[in-house]
Design an enzyme around this catalytic site. Structure first.
Site, PDB file in Angstrom:
ATOM      1  N   CYS A 401       0.839  -1.199   0.000  1.00 19.00           N
ATOM      2  CA  CYS A 401       0.000   0.000   0.000  1.00 19.00           C
ATOM      3  C   CYS A 401       0.878   1.254   0.000  1.00 19.00           C
ATOM      4  CB  CYS A 401      -0.975  -0.040   1.178  1.00 19.00           C
ATOM      5  SG  CYS A 401      -2.400   0.990   0.879  1.00 19.00           S
ATOM      6  N   HIS A 527      -3.606  -4.723   0.442  1.00 20.18           N
ATOM      7  CA  HIS A 527      -2.947  -5.346   1.602  1.00 20.18           C
ATOM      8  C   HIS A 527      -3.011  -6.874   1.509  1.00 20.18           C
ATOM      9  CE1 HIS A 527      -2.261  -1.740   4.074  1.00 20.18           C
ATOM     10  NE2 HIS A 527      -3.355  -1.283   3.498  1.00 20.18           N
ATOM     11  N   GLU A 529      -1.412  -9.011   3.026  1.00 21.88           N
ATOM     12  CA  GLU A 529      -1.223  -9.663   4.336  1.00 21.88           C
ATOM     13  C   GLU A 529      -2.547 -10.105   4.960  1.00 21.88           C
ATOM     14  OE1 GLU A 529      -0.568  -6.488   3.620  1.00 21.88           O
ATOM     15  OE2 GLU A 529      -0.991  -5.116   5.291  1.00 21.88           O
TER      16      GLU A 529
END
Ligand code: GLN
Length: 553
Positions: A401, A527, A529
């Site tokens: 990001c 994102h 993750e």
């Protein structure tokens, strides 16, 4: 639907509720315990979903500092939630939505908005029934919507907190409203060891159960958080003093890796006893073979990779929890351990990453660099210097990001010689806004829940690093940002060797960027993750680790 009808439906459905409260102090790992109980139930063949009740008055944690609250976890539907939802998703391999995250702020907002609309004309609005009913109704609607065997509910904070009272009252009432043995209350409490007395102490737990009783609640089960075995004598004492059957008093110990908690809970028959409590006579056993395999992999003696996380929020790892978990999973999957060094971007800035400085010596030893998400100007110069270092020294780099925005700003400044290239987030009057707001964002003044949030499709361009990682033409990823790459500069970047390898076609937005003449310098506007799990690491993290290993050999 009215409350009574909701109750009738849920009783008929036989949804089972497991509510977990916390006692004595925070940070006992309630989220991990809830997820672990979920893992046992799910791997026994039950369907499971989870709700987090957060007693704070914010509508969501989106506007809180990550240093105060930890990471803001984002769901597919764009809810900004507590990091515990990340635990639930990662452990249980499920996707939750905004209905899994309820705060006092949301409840009060719902009630006050209703009051302004005239929903309560002629009445005075009270804690009981109105506030408590709103909480109960949300949970009952959740159970109907999700249609699962078990709904797990974690109540944030510690029993005795003023903010948590309405939630405890909701549990008290639901215990009466629902069928017998339809809601089980588990209390996670601390059993500290006093080294000077060489003794474990049960008194704090006794006191926190007294607080529960004051709220009209008797726990059905106790989980004792301790870093050493609690033993039968202490359990017996707690059973008598707290009025909880000894068979339903368990230990919740500190395990490394944390997944060993599943095995320990299974060993203590937690799964079986919970099922028996719910009158499931033929209890099922959880198949934990995949987790066992993972634990074996983690525990195996292996080499370490050193990765730098160039951070803005330093002091606790909670602001980057999902990033750290994703990195660990990708390393384990590739047969390596990881040493994650959280480096303060402002320190890099202060020392200008000059050769000979301590910070330079630290950065020099890194095998890979990650620049995670973040907001505002603080630390940006340090992050740009780190990106420059990774680019020039061909060190694998993954930008998440803000990390993608930094990568492109650095490239514009150093390679394209647009020296004042910036983001309008950091420099409103820059003549070269490489990163800027879309028109639809420019008009927004309210801060809460107004970013580009949640999952969006991303088309992956073949023959790129991104394609090599995903092996797919389209992926969906979760977003949480306001600023975007400015397409006016696209051609200039492309001519110079930047590949825009992921695009949100509908709005022609850059989602992934990568450099051609570099082993792995890739940034994504989303994102990744949030979609990585211990059993299935995210492809971009995986590819990043592989690039480090390829460089190493
Ligand atoms: N501050 C940047 C934006 O709003 C990046 C956000 C982030 O990293 N999550 O676009």
């Amino acid at each position: 639907m009215q409350k009574d009808e909701l109750l009738r439906k849920v009783i008929k459905k036989k949804t089972r509720f497991v509510v977990i409260t916390g006692g004595v102090c925070s940070s006992l790992g309630k989220g991990v315990l809830v997820s672990s109980i979920g893992v046992l139930l799910k791997n026994s063949g039950y369907s499971v979903s989870v709700v987090k009740w957060d007693p704070y008055l914010n509508v969501d944690p989106g506007t809180m500092s990550p240093l105060v609250h930890g990471e803001v976890f984002v769901t597919d539907d764009g809810a900004e939630t507590d990091l515990d939802l990340g635990h639930y998703e990662r452990f249980l391999n499920i996707h939750l939505d905004k209905t899994s995250s309820v705060s006092s702020g949301q409840i009060f907002k719902e009630i006050l908005d209703g009051e302004r609309e005239g929903k309560y004309l002629g009445k005075d609005i009270q804690f009981v029934p109105h506030v408590v009913d709103a909480i109960k109704n949300r949970l009952l609607n959740f159970a109907i919507d999700k249609n699962v065997d078990f709904v797990l509910v974690e109540i944030g904070g510690t029993v005795g907190d003023m903010e948590g009272i309405a939630f405890l009252e909701a549990v008290r009432q639901l215990k009466m409203d629902l069928a017998d043995r339809q809601l089980m209350l588990c209390h996670l409490s601390l059993v500290p060891f006093l080294s000077w007395a060489n003794e474990l102490k049960t008194k704090p737990t006794q006191h926190s159960v007294i607080l529960l009783k004051k709220a009209g609640l008797m726990p059905d089960s106790l989980f004792l958080r301790s870093d050493r075995k609690v033993g039968e004598k202490s359990k017996e004492k707690l059973s008598i003093m707290c009025g909880v059957h000894k068979d339903l008093i368990f230990e919740s110990l500190t395990w490394e890796p944390v997944y060993k908690l599943f095995l320990d809970l299974q060993q203590q028959d937690v799964n079986k006893r919970i099922q028996n409590w719910f009158s499931i006579k033929k209890s099922k056993k959880a198949d934990l073979s995949k987790w066992k395999k993972l634990i074996k992999k983690i525990e195996k003696e292996k080499e370490k990779i050193t990765i730098g996380l160039i951070a803005k929020y330093v002091g606790s790892n909670d602001p980057y929890l999902s990033v750290i978990k994703a990195l660990e999973s990708a390393c384990y999957a590739n047969g390596y351990d990881v040493d994650i060094q959280v480096i303060d971007a402002q320190k890099i800035e202060k020392e200008n990453l000059k050769k000979g400085t301590d910070i330079y010596e630290q950065v020099k030893k890194l095998q890979g660099l990650i620049i995670p998400g973040g907001f505002d100007k603080r630390g940006i110069v340090g992050k740009i210097l780190a990106a420059k270092y990774a680019r020039e020294n061909k060190i694998p780099y993954l930008g998440l990001c803000l990390g993608m925005q930094v990568m492109l700003i650095e490239y514009a400044q150093s390679v394209l010689k647009i020296t004042d290239a910036s983001s309008t987030e950091f420099n409103k009057s820059t003549k070269n806004p490489i990163i800027s707001l879309l028109e639809e964002q420019a008009e927004i003044v309210k801060k809460g829940g107004t970013m580009r949030l949640g999952k969006f499709p991303c088309t992956i361009i073949p023959e790129t690093l991104a394609y090599k990682a995903y092996k797919k033409k389209e992926v969906w990823e979760r977003h949480r940002h306001r600023y975007e790459f400015n397409n006016a500069y696209k051609k200039t970047f492309e001519k110079s060797g930047v590949v825009f390898s992921g695009i949100y076609k509908k709005k022609d937005l850059v989602e992934i960027s990568e450099l051609k003449n570099h082993p792995f310098m890739l940034g994504c506007q989303f994102h990744p993750e949030f979609l990585s799990t211990p059993l299935k690491p995210h492809p971009l993290f995986n590819e990043f680790i592989r690039a480090i290993l390829a460089k190493k050999s």
